[in-house]
Write an enzyme that holds these catalytic residues in place. Structure first.
Site, short mmCIF file in Angstrom:
data_model
loop_
_atom_site.label_atom_id
_atom_site.label_comp_id
_atom_site.label_asym_id
_atom_site.label_seq_id
_atom_site.Cartn_x
_atom_site.Cartn_y
_atom_site.Cartn_z
N LYS A 64 7.97 2.29 -3.68
CA LYS A 64 8.82 2.26 -3.02
C LYS A 64 8.60 2.52 -1.91
CE LYS A 64 6.84 6.22 -4.90
NZ LYS A 64 5.96 6.18 -5.31
N THR A 65 7.22 2.10 -1.48
CA THR A 65 7.41 2.11 0.47
C THR A 65 7.59 1.26 0.86
OG1 THR A 65 5.11 3.31 0.26
CG2 THR A 65 5.85 1.82 2.58
N ASP A 109 7.89 9.39 3.20
CA ASP A 109 6.82 9.60 1.77
C ASP A 109 6.84 10.77 1.16
OD1 ASP A 109 5.42 8.13 0.02
OD2 ASP A 109 3.98 7.25 1.05
N THR A 158 6.56 11.15 -5.88
CA THR A 158 6.42 10.97 -7.02
C THR A 158 6.16 11.99 -7.88
OG1 THR A 158 3.97 12.10 -6.55
CG2 THR A 158 3.98 9.80 -6.58
N ARG A 217 0.22 -2.37 -7.21
CA ARG A 217 -1.49 -1.82 -6.40
C ARG A 217 -2.99 -1.89 -6.77
NH1 ARG A 217 0.13 3.31 -3.97
NH2 ARG A 217 0.33 1.95 -2.02
P1 ADP Z 1 3.85 2.78 -3.31
O1 ADP Z 1 4.76 3.21 -2.58
O2 ADP Z 1 5.31 3.02 -4.90
O3 ADP Z 1 3.13 3.95 -4.20
P2 ADP Z 1 3.97 0.23 -2.27
O4 ADP Z 1 4.76 0.04 -1.99
O5 ADP Z 1 2.49 1.06 -1.14
O6 ADP Z 1 3.40 1.39 -3.39
O7 ADP Z 1 3.17 -0.52 -3.33
C1 ADP Z 1 1.45 -1.11 -3.36
C2 ADP Z 1 1.55 -1.97 -3.40
O8 ADP Z 1 1.93 -3.15 -4.98
C3 ADP Z 1 2.48 -3.14 -2.45
O9 ADP Z 1 0.79 -4.21 -1.24
C4 ADP Z 1 2.72 -4.17 -2.75
O10 ADP Z 1 3.44 -5.06 -1.83
C5 ADP Z 1 2.44 -3.85 -4.45
N1 ADP Z 1 3.86 -3.92 -5.06
C6 ADP Z 1 4.43 -2.25 -5.66
N2 ADP Z 1 5.28 -3.01 -6.10
C7 ADP Z 1 5.95 -4.91 -6.03
C8 ADP Z 1 6.78 -5.28 -6.65
N3 ADP Z 1 7.88 -5.48 -7.26
N4 ADP Z 1 6.50 -6.85 -6.28
C9 ADP Z 1 5.66 -7.05 -5.86
N5 ADP Z 1 4.28 -6.95 -5.01
C10 ADP Z 1 5.14 -5.04 -5.37
#
Ligand code: ADP
Length: 333
Positions: A64-65, A109, A158, A217
């Protein structure tokens, strides 16, 4: 055990930042969401307007981030970060909103954790790019309207079910992120391995992907542990490295860690397959009931290893097998 926690640790931000894809094309998997976002962002660019407000819904660690940052990058707009827990009063939100520059992307977030008093202010801001600021108290109180710079709100949650309907309705588009298939995680891992300057053979990447709980992650985190293991054990094969490193860190072939297995084994062995209540289960494995309910169970349920019934938690036949209980199916074949 933080190794399979889908939520990032505070020491992980730099490591994660280095692995974040910076464009939609680089973002692995989630083809539906990627396609939808692509149209939405292109249309806004053609019409030279701010893109619609976007809600990103889904479990932690799925990107998401990353997507919020991509939305900024793809449209050439700056991005500002905030979070629900940081917005405890309407005034906190007013400060963030009034500082926005035209066209900015505001990422909030955990938007479901924002204070109720701020939500009302956000409705007006999202709809009309303005807010009313209250000054003074009692009879002398007055509300002063304030024009805001046009912006795009990108909210992440979430728990989309916990968002009040009026807030949910004000997003032009909601993207639902799903857990990743092993094949997509393999692509995430091979990209990360390249960026980390480790070459892993396909079988090793596949094995890692299968143990990463559908979560990029976690995949990246396990990859880091495997890289270390291979550095220390020079000359061993990649696949052996994956297996040995994950055994060392207590992650089994289905991605279960020590606590997951303790919960599953307690249901299977101590309680004869269940049903057993949450608090009894928590006391048996020595964990907080909250942790079990929020972190352990969703994964075990998703994997089809346990089930939740009105009378308590039960182990499924697959769960019993994973816990080493010989089920009727197994005796038949
Ligand atoms: P969230 O905000 O949903 O908790 P993040 O965007 O922070 O998740 O992603 C967590 C990690 O996973 C980051 O290091 C990101 O680079 C990696 N990641 C997440 N989705 C992908 C994707 N579709 N392709 C490559 N890397 C991803």
């Amino acid at each position: 055990d933080p190794l399979v926690d889908p939520v990032a640790g505070s020491d992980e931000l730099a490591f994660e930042g280095a692995l974040r894809p910076t464009s939609l094309a680089e973002f692995v998997g989630q083809p539906k969401v990627r396609g939808q976002l692509e149209v939405l962002l292109r249309a806004a660019t053609i019409q030279e307007r701010t893109p619609d407000h976007i809600l990103l819904a889904g479990p932690p660690g799925l990107g998401k981030t990353t997507l919020a940052m991509i939305i900024g990058a793809e449209t050439g707009r700056p991005i500002r970060f905030s979070s629900g827990p940081a917005i405890q009063h309407a005034g906190d939100l007013a400060a963030v909103l009034s500082a926005l520059v035209p066209g900015e992307v505001l990422f909030v977030d955990e938007i479901h954790r924002m204070a109720r008093s701020a939500e009302e202010m956000l409705y007006l801001a999202m709809e009309d790019f303005k807010i009313d600021i209250m000054v003074g108290k009692g009879a002398g109180a007055a509300s002063i309207p304030l024009e805001l710079a046009p912006f795009t709100l990108v909210g992440a949650t979430t728990r989309s079910g916990m968002l009040p309907a009026p807030l949910r309705d004000r997003f032009g588009f909601t993207a639902h992120l799903e857990h990743y298939a092993a094949a997509d995680l393999e692509r995430v891992l091979s990209r990360s391995a390249r960026l980390m300057d480790v070459a892993l053979e396909p079988a090793a990447l596949g094995e890692l992907a299968r143990r990463s709980r559908g979560t990029p992650r976690i995949a990246n985190r396990l990859l880091r542990r495997v890289r270390d293991w291979l550095l220390v054990h020079e000359g061993s094969s990649d696949l052996d490295g994956v297996r040995a490193a994950l055994e060392l860190y207590d992650v089994d072939e289905a991605g279960l860690d020590r606590i997951d297995r303790a919960v599953l084994e307690a249901i299977a062995h101590r309680f004869g397959g269940g049903p057993v209540g949450l608090s009894t289960l928590a006391a048996t494995v020595g964990e907080e009931a909250d942790t079990i309910e929020a972190v352990v169970e969703p994964f075990l349920v998703r994997e089809g290893l346990i089930g939740r019934t009105p009378r308590g938690r039960i182990a499924t036949p697959a769960g019993l097998r994973h816990a080493g209980v010989v089920t009727q199916d197994a005796t038949l074949d």
